[in-house]
Design an enzyme around this catalytic site. Structure first.
Site, short mmCIF file in Angstrom:
data_model
loop_
_atom_site.label_atom_id
_atom_site.label_comp_id
_atom_site.label_asym_id
_atom_site.label_seq_id
_atom_site.Cartn_x
_atom_site.Cartn_y
_atom_site.Cartn_z
NE ARG A 74 -2.05 -1.60 3.65
CZ ARG A 74 -1.41 -0.28 4.46
NH1 ARG A 74 -1.89 0.85 4.19
NH2 ARG A 74 -0.76 -0.65 5.53
CE LYS A 109 -6.16 -3.92 4.89
NZ LYS A 109 -6.96 -4.56 6.02
CG HIS A 124 -6.89 -4.26 10.84
ND1 HIS A 124 -5.63 -3.97 10.74
CD2 HIS A 124 -6.99 -5.07 9.59
CE1 HIS A 124 -5.04 -4.51 9.77
NE2 HIS A 124 -5.72 -5.17 9.13
CB SER A 178 2.15 -7.29 9.47
OG SER A 178 2.71 -8.15 8.67
CE LYS A 212 -4.51 -9.29 11.25
NZ LYS A 212 -5.47 -9.31 10.10
CB THR A 213 -3.64 -15.11 9.06
OG1 THR A 213 -4.03 -13.65 8.57
CG2 THR A 213 -4.48 -16.16 8.15
CG ASP A 227 -7.46 -8.05 6.85
OD1 ASP A 227 -6.79 -7.96 7.90
OD2 ASP A 227 -7.52 -7.43 5.85
NE ARG A 256 -0.65 -8.89 1.83
CZ ARG A 256 -1.11 -8.87 3.11
NH1 ARG A 256 -1.98 -9.95 3.48
NH2 ARG A 256 -0.52 -8.19 3.86
#
Length: 532
Positions: free
Chosen positions: A60, A200, A219, A239, A243-244, A258, A324
């Protein structure tokens, strides 16, 4: 190629986007993959995955994101975090982008942002790249084909990577621009092919709109117990904190990985797919995500692959560390079909503490939860960036500062109110270092983290004895079945207790210095929960 299905009263012409080449509306996966390949946008990989490079931008561009400053939003935008653009500059940007688009082919997807019909946003995505259309079709939620006949977008996003902004003319920073206009309900994206800007921008939009309805945008990832959608856990984390990985528990149902909302009705996924990191992905550690990289129409972004066999190299970060893949949620076997759950029973805030100070798990009061939510702490480690020679704190408020259009306290207060109203238990989980800082200690054992999370989610952790942490004031379990007791007291894992005390004091000071920016905007209870 079929031009697709659309509400005849709501074509791009009716929105003032006339003079374009061929416009393809709401194409499904085979047609989008075919278009992307035939246009030379990427290659068809093993299993039918679509392999693409995003070129110059592999992440981003947060410094190139602007909000148009108008009376409608003047008093509600967090301007320190969201650079303003004048209405006149936006109008010039819009006119110049439309002129650039004349005669070119475009792809349109009409989609829902939000699994809750009462609180979703109807979004039209207009993309220059066919694979961007495929990406956003995965990531947002798809209306039934019949519903497209009457679909009317509430917001429109136009993404034109071949358009370069003029900073002097358009009031932006560089040739890359992401501009959001709340008066015109329009988002313009130019000069970046990184697909994450699409999703996003919608997340940022929801982060502004939903708090007015008393809905907490988050988030976070989320899951629930099998057969009990009311036993929901949400996982906040920046990151690299897990989390995932930690939410993708095969013993629970994945709601999403997410972005979610928390309304009076419960939890709902904003999205219909996942956008997972693939660097060092392995079939042993994350078999389901790994398998998606060989499924038809999965978008594989910026991964290096063998030009002859098309075999993916999961360890090669020469293009970017931010490799990704994007795929629909139904590619994950234990994913929720509805994207809905009850009110969170447990809230987990994940941090990767490279200082080796924080315990592997701690229980938070609602006020402490707001404190750590506003702090949004994790740490970069030596070697991750040029010039980083020791653990470096990273504070990203609400675990997602780049996507927060309102002041952080708005989200913190909403979270605090909902925790109190619905009785969620809050936990801080450190997936970072123990026995010393990065370079001296060791990474927190994933087996211990999973065991502690299981005990937290099944309620058994609430039945053990706790002690008060002398540095942060939260409660830490003294002993947990199946977990090495020594891990629970980080000071005792260090060879030199005085070195731990010095490191802890240093980290406390960093927290206090960062939190000073919020003190004027929070209540006395949260002030009391603040450290230092």
């Amino acid at each position: 190629m079929d031009h697709g299905r659309v509400n005849p009263a709501c074509t791009l012409d009716s929105q003032g986007l006339s003079g374009l080449g061929t416009v393809y509306y709401n194409l499904v996966e085979p047609a989008l993959v075919q278009a992307a390949v035939s246009r030379g946008e990427g290659r068809l990989g093993i299993g039918g995955a679509f392999l693409v490079s995003t070129g110059q931008f592999t992440g981003r561009s947060p410094k190139d994101k602007f909000v148009v400053r108008t009376p409608l939003v003047e008093k509600t935008i967090w301007w320190e975090n969201n650079p303003p653009m004048t209405p006149d500059a936006f109008d010039r940007l819009h006119a110049d982008m439309l002129a650039h688009m004349k005669g070119r082919d475009y792809f349109v997807q009409d989609l829902y942002a939000g699994a809750d019909p009462a609180n979703r946003l109807d979004v039209r995505m207009v993309t220059e790249l066919a694979w961007h259309n495929l990406f956003i079709r995965h990531v947002l939620r798809r209306p039934a084909r019949a519903d497209l006949d009457s679909f009317v977008p509430q917001w429109t996003v136009i993404n034109c990577p071949s358009f370069k902004a003029d900073p002097a003319r358009h009031g932006c920073r560089t040739e890359t621009v992401i501009a959001m206009n709340f008066d015109r309900k329009l988002i313009l994206i130019g000069n970046t092919a990184y697909a994450g800007e699409n999703k996003k921008s919608v997340f940022t939009l929801l982060n502004y709109l939903l708090p007015e309805k008393g809905i907490m945008p988050m988030h976070c990832s989320a899951n629930h117990a099998p057969g009990d959608p009311n036993d929901v856990a949400v996982f906040f984390g920046l990151s690299g904190t897990g989390k995932t990985t930690l939410s993708a528990d095969p013993g629970r149902i994945l709601i999403g990985d997410d972005e979610h909302g928390w309304s009076d009705n419960g939890t709902f996924n904003f999205e219909g797919g996942c956008y997972a990191k693939t660097i060092n992905l392995s079939p042993e550690a994350e078999p389901e995500i790994y398998a998606t990289t060989h499924r038809f129409a999965t978008v594989v972004e910026n991964m290096v692959y063998d030009p002859d066999t098309l075999a993916l190299d999961y360890t090669d970060s020469s293009l970017t560390e931010n490799t990704r893949c994007a795929y629909p949620l139904d590619y994950i076997s234990n994913a929720s079909a509805t994207g809905l759950g009850g009110h969170p029973k447990n809230i987990i805030m994940l941090t990767c503490d490279a200082f080796g100070v924080l315990p592997p798990i701690a229980r938070l009061t609602p006020a402490q939860a707001m404190y750590h939510f506003l702090s949004g702490f994790t740490a970069k480690t030596a070697g991750t960036e040029r010039g980083v020679t020791e653990p470096t704190p990273t504070f990203s408020t609400c675990f997602g500062a780049p996507f927060m259009p309102r002041r952080p306290e708005i989200y913190g207060q909403l979270l605090q109110e909902k925790i109190r109203e619905f009785g969620a238990t809050c936990w801080l989980v450190n997936t970072g270092w123990t026995g010393g800082a990065y370079g001296t200690g060791r990474r927190m054992p994933i087996k211990a983290t999973r065991a502690l999370l299981t005990a937290a989610l099944d309620g058994s952790l609430n039945g053990v004895a706790f002690r008060k942490d002398p540095n942060f004031g939260f409660e830490v379990p003294v002993a947990v079945p199946g977990v090495d007791t020594d891990l629970l007291d980080p000071r005792g894992t260090w060879a030199d207790a005085s070195a731990y005390d010095a490191q802890a004091a240093k980290l406390v000071g960093m927290f206090s210095k960062n939190f000073a920016q919020y003190v004027a905007h929070i209540d006395d209870e949260v002030k009391a929960a603040a450290i230092g």
